[in-house]
Design an enzyme around this catalytic site. Structure first.
Site, PDB file in Angstrom:
ATOM      1  N   GLY A 179     -11.711  70.526  42.992  1.00 41.92           N
ATOM      2  CA  GLY A 179     -12.532  69.791  42.030  1.00 41.92           C
ATOM      3  C   GLY A 179     -12.537  70.403  40.651  1.00 41.92           C
ATOM      4  CB  ILE A 182     -12.415  75.695  40.748  1.00 46.17           C
ATOM      5  CG1 ILE A 182     -13.790  75.687  41.412  1.00 46.17           C
ATOM      6  CG2 ILE A 182     -11.937  77.122  40.515  1.00 46.17           C
ATOM      7  CD1 ILE A 182     -13.830  76.383  42.773  1.00 46.17           C
ATOM      8  N   GLY A 208     -20.301  60.790  48.356  1.00 42.92           N
ATOM      9  CA  GLY A 208     -19.006  60.586  47.703  1.00 42.92           C
ATOM     10  C   GLY A 208     -18.107  61.810  47.739  1.00 42.92           C
ATOM     11  CD  GLU A 213     -10.052  62.920  50.458  1.00 46.57           C
ATOM     12  OE1 GLU A 213      -9.161  62.152  50.108  1.00 46.57           O
ATOM     13  OE2 GLU A 213     -10.698  63.612  49.660  1.00 46.57           O
ATOM     14  CG  ASP A 243      -8.890  67.371  51.140  1.00 48.11           C
ATOM     15  OD1 ASP A 243      -8.398  66.525  50.376  1.00 48.11           O
ATOM     16  OD2 ASP A 243      -9.630  68.292  50.741  1.00 48.11           O
ATOM     17  CE  LYS A 261      -8.800  69.333  47.940  1.00 49.96           C
ATOM     18  NZ  LYS A 261     -10.178  69.170  48.441  1.00 49.96           N
ATOM     19  N   GLY A 305     -16.892  65.317  44.179  1.00 53.53           N
ATOM     20  CA  GLY A 305     -17.870  64.531  43.424  1.00 53.53           C
ATOM     21  C   GLY A 305     -17.260  63.980  42.146  1.00 53.53           C
TER      22      GLY A 305
HETATM   23  N1  HSE Z   1     -12.751  65.130  50.140  1.00 47.47           N
HETATM   24  C1  HSE Z   1     -12.505  66.198  49.227  1.00 47.47           C
HETATM   25  C2  HSE Z   1     -13.447  67.342  49.542  1.00 47.47           C
HETATM   26  C3  HSE Z   1     -12.700  65.711  47.822  1.00 47.47           C
HETATM   27  O1  HSE Z   1     -14.408  67.120  50.273  1.00 47.47           O
HETATM   28  O2  HSE Z   1     -13.219  68.459  49.099  1.00 47.47           O
HETATM   29  C4  HSE Z   1     -12.226  66.674  46.771  1.00 47.47           C
HETATM   30  O3  HSE Z   1     -10.852  66.919  46.865  1.00 47.47           O
END
Ligand code: HSE
Length: 419
Positions: free
Chosen positions: A129, A131, A182, A185, A196, A200, A298
């Site tokens: 996000g 960072i 929110g 995913e 996820d 990353k 978010g």
């Molecule tokens: N679904 C992801 C999370 C959103 O919860 O980190 C941000 O990449």
């Protein structure tokens, strides 16, 4: 803004949580001189926060519009995102994306397309996000050897773990909250199954080590099987359960990567990373240890990272991928082990899992909640049985760091050592 200066004309593809977050931020900062002149979305029938005439329902119209100075791709579908982003880069365009699943699968091609056609792709919003970890690794640490880059890369699963730990919430309601806020995913199994954060970690490997990993080859274990008993088990040891994604330089010079739940103690800065926050620990050869913490999910935090990329692209910034020239080899599963904790409510199910993981039957202990075991497990075995472990709902956590498997004397088996 200089009155004579034209605003930067942006084509926004996707108007979900991140797209709206970005849009909202730039509405609040008109002095930036950014104008979202076209927005493309998939569904004509979905209610929107802007008038219907603001939207196009064909993203290709934005690709074909030469009046747009920059495209932002923030849709959900990785295949469609790759089609759009790669087509835009073939036109030599400037593109910002937040699509981590797409990037993790296609990074080598996307880097190649930028080199070939002269476009630029930035994607800070795809990892952790708000960072600024990609730019930190790519720029600041462009030439410094890194021992490790590890952390909490998924806000939703961290939110669920925090709610379960602090409020005693059950898994289901805690996940529903993460979705309502929110963070999750569209398919939350990507968050809870650690797919996820694996994407990353793969993206960060390209910048931290110059290595392009295939996400399908990186071990990821999630928290779908977690129960209050596992959190209590860690708490008795003064630790918390966190989903830790790690890139580690091994003593042989190779790089390994894995994403699993881990028992984390207060000596780690990750211990205090709660809710939807993410945290990244960088262990560098000369700079020593650094820690970055911020909101990992978010609309506004992720929109803020998109904005930072838009402004950076405007200044002509591009990633350097400096370490690509001398990238180490990857060693993802072979000859590595971790101390593991495994649990299931049914002792019979766990007994079978111990054979998968080559743990001795006598490691099994029972209590009022079922059965658990601890012991050294080869990453190769976790990898080989990852689907069965997930399907059976067995919770697995690392209790320590990944390490090379112990070299046994000739003729000595692991079973004999553990017996
Ligand atoms: N679904 C992801 C999370 C959103 O919860 O980190 C941000 O990449």
């Amino acid at each position: 803004m200089d009155v004579d200066k034209q605003p930067l004309r942006i084509g926004l593809i996707g108007f979900g949580c991140v797209g709206q977050g970005f849009y909202d931020i730039i509405q609040q900062q008109p002095e930036l001189g950014l104008a979202v002149t076209r927005i493309a979305v998939k569904s004509p029938s979905k209610p929107r926060t802007l008038p219907a005439e603001r939207f196009s329902f064909h993203a290709d119209e934005l690709l074909d519009d030469p009046a747009l100075d920059l495209l932002i791709e923030v849709i959900d579908d990785p295949a469609e995102a790759f089609r759009l982003v790669s087509a835009a880069l073939r036109q030599g365009r400037r593109v910002v994306t937040a699509n981590k699943a797409m990037l993790a699968r296609h990074l080598p091609e996307l880097v190649q397309l930028q080199a070939e056609f002269g476009g630029t792709l930035l994607y800070e919003a795809a990892v952790c996000g708000s960072i600024p970890i990609i730019r930190t690794l790519d720029g600041y640490f462009s030439h410094e050897p890194l021992h490790a880059v590890s952390g909490i890369f998924n806000g939703s699963s961290n939110y669920v773990l925090t709610r379960m730990t602090e409020e005693g919430s059950d898994y289901g309601p805690a996940l529903a909250e993460a979705q309502a806020k929110g963070f999750a995913e569209t398919d939350p199994s990507l968050d809870m199954g650690a797919f996820d954060p694996r994407s990353k970690a793969v993206i960060l490997a390209a910048h931290a080590y110059g290595v392009f990993l295939n996400p399908d080859e990186v071990l990821n274990l999630g928290i779908e099987g977690i129960g209050a008993v596992d959190i209590a088990h860690a708490a008795v040891q003064g630790r918390k359960v966190k989903v830790v994604a790690g890139l580690y330089r091994l003593a042989n010079g190779r790089v390994t990567a894995l994403v699993t739940p881990q028992f984390v103690g207060p000596e780690s800065p990750l211990y205090a990373v709660e809710q939807e926050f993410n945290g990244v620990v960088i262990e560098a050869k000369y700079a020593d240890t650094q820690f970055l913490r911020g909101r990992g999910a978010g609309g506004h935090p992720t929109g803020s990272a998109v904005l930072a990329d838009v402004l950076a692209i405007q200044r002509g910034f591009r990633y350097g991928y400096a370490k690509q020239a001398a990238a180490p080899e990857a060693q993802l599963t072979a000859d590595l082990e971790v101390d593991a904790y495994v649990r299931h409510a049914d002792a019979g199910v766990l007994r079978e899992a111990l054979t998968w993981l080559e743990l001795p039957a006598k490691a099994l202990q029972t209590d009022a909640h079922g059965a658990f075991a601890t012991g050294p497990v080869a990453v190769q075995q976790l990898w080989a049985w990852r689907k069965e472990l997930r399907t059976a709902g067995i919770f697995v956590a690392r209790v320590g760091e990944v390490r090379p498997v112990a070299v046994l004397a000739p003729g000595v088996t692991k079973a004999a050592v553990l017996a």
